[in-house]
Design a protein around this motif. Structure first.
Motif, short mmCIF file in Angstrom:
data_model
loop_
_atom_site.label_atom_id
_atom_site.label_comp_id
_atom_site.label_asym_id
_atom_site.label_seq_id
_atom_site.Cartn_x
_atom_site.Cartn_y
_atom_site.Cartn_z
N ASN A 35 -8.07 -6.28 9.05
CA ASN A 35 -7.80 -5.56 7.89
C ASN A 35 -7.56 -4.05 8.14
N GLU A 36 -8.10 -3.57 9.27
CA GLU A 36 -7.69 -2.21 9.94
C GLU A 36 -6.23 -2.24 10.05
N GLU A 37 -5.61 -3.42 10.63
CA GLU A 37 -4.32 -3.11 10.95
C GLU A 37 -3.40 -3.30 9.63
N LYS A 38 -3.90 -4.13 8.67
CA LYS A 38 -3.12 -4.13 7.40
C LYS A 38 -3.26 -2.73 6.92
N LEU A 39 -4.55 -2.32 6.44
CA LEU A 39 -4.69 -1.03 5.61
C LEU A 39 -3.76 -0.01 6.45
N THR A 40 -3.87 0.06 7.61
CA THR A 40 -3.23 1.03 8.33
C THR A 40 -1.47 1.01 8.03
N GLN A 41 -0.92 -0.08 8.04
CA GLN A 41 0.51 -0.36 7.54
C GLN A 41 0.64 0.13 6.12
N GLU A 42 -0.20 -0.28 5.50
CA GLU A 42 -0.29 -0.01 3.84
C GLU A 42 -0.24 1.18 3.47
N LEU A 43 -1.20 2.05 4.15
CA LEU A 43 -1.19 3.55 4.10
C LEU A 43 0.10 4.31 4.67
N LYS A 44 0.69 3.72 5.67
CA LYS A 44 1.81 4.49 6.05
C LYS A 44 3.24 4.29 5.12
N ASN A 45 2.99 3.12 4.32
CA ASN A 45 3.97 3.14 3.22
C ASN A 45 3.69 3.36 1.70
N ALA A 46 2.63 3.87 1.65
CA ALA A 46 1.92 3.98 0.14
C ALA A 46 2.74 5.32 -0.40
N ASN A 47 2.70 5.13 -1.78
CA ASN A 47 3.10 6.11 -2.38
C ASN A 47 1.86 6.80 -3.26
N GLN A 48 1.87 8.34 -2.83
CA GLN A 48 0.87 9.19 -3.27
C GLN A 48 1.04 9.40 -4.63
#
Length: 132
Positions: A35-48
């Motif tokens: 989950n740490e790896e997945k969330l890290t990747q998701e946050l890198k690509n997230a739209n704020q």
């Protein structure tokens, strides 16, 4: 990065406050490695975006979310609220609970894969609506 960790082709959509909250969760290292790896990747690509600009069908705080377990076809409904307002007996779950962190930022219709206490699970988000 672990090749087993797949993120959605569509970036998640978060308010800056939620983004910061998730970054803090990562910093506390309470998530599984997966989950740490997945969330890290998701946050890198997230739209704020600003909270007023969050689309109605995006999972965020103060929304009711219905998910279907892809394997068992069981449906679950969660009311996602701020951490201090979570009350299990009212079916209010913290946005920082395992299911909250798994689905935050995703849109209705998305397929979410996340490691839950019982193992890696796949969920389809079938409905997202504002809490009344």
């Amino acid at each position: 990065m672990n090749s087993d960790v797949k993120i959605s082709d569509t970036p998640i959509i978060l308010t800056t406050g939620m983004y910061d909250l998730l970054k803090e969760e990562l910093r506390k290292r309470r998530l599984s490695k997966y989950n740490e790896e997945k969330l890290t990747q998701e946050l890198k690509n997230a739209n704020q975006v600003l909270s007023k600009d969050i689309p109605e069908t995006i999972v965020t705080v103060n929304k009711s979310v219905t998910v279907k377990d892809v394997e068992t076809a069981e449906e679950f409904n969660y009311k996602l609220v701020a951490p201090g307002k979570a009350r299990r007996k009212n079916n209010n779950h913290s946005i920082l609970s395992p299911i909250g962190v798994a689905v935050i930022g995703y849109a209705q219709g998305a397929l979410v894969v996340w490691e839950m206490p019982e193992g890696v699970k796949a969920f389809k988000i079938t409905e997202v609506k504002y809490l009344k």
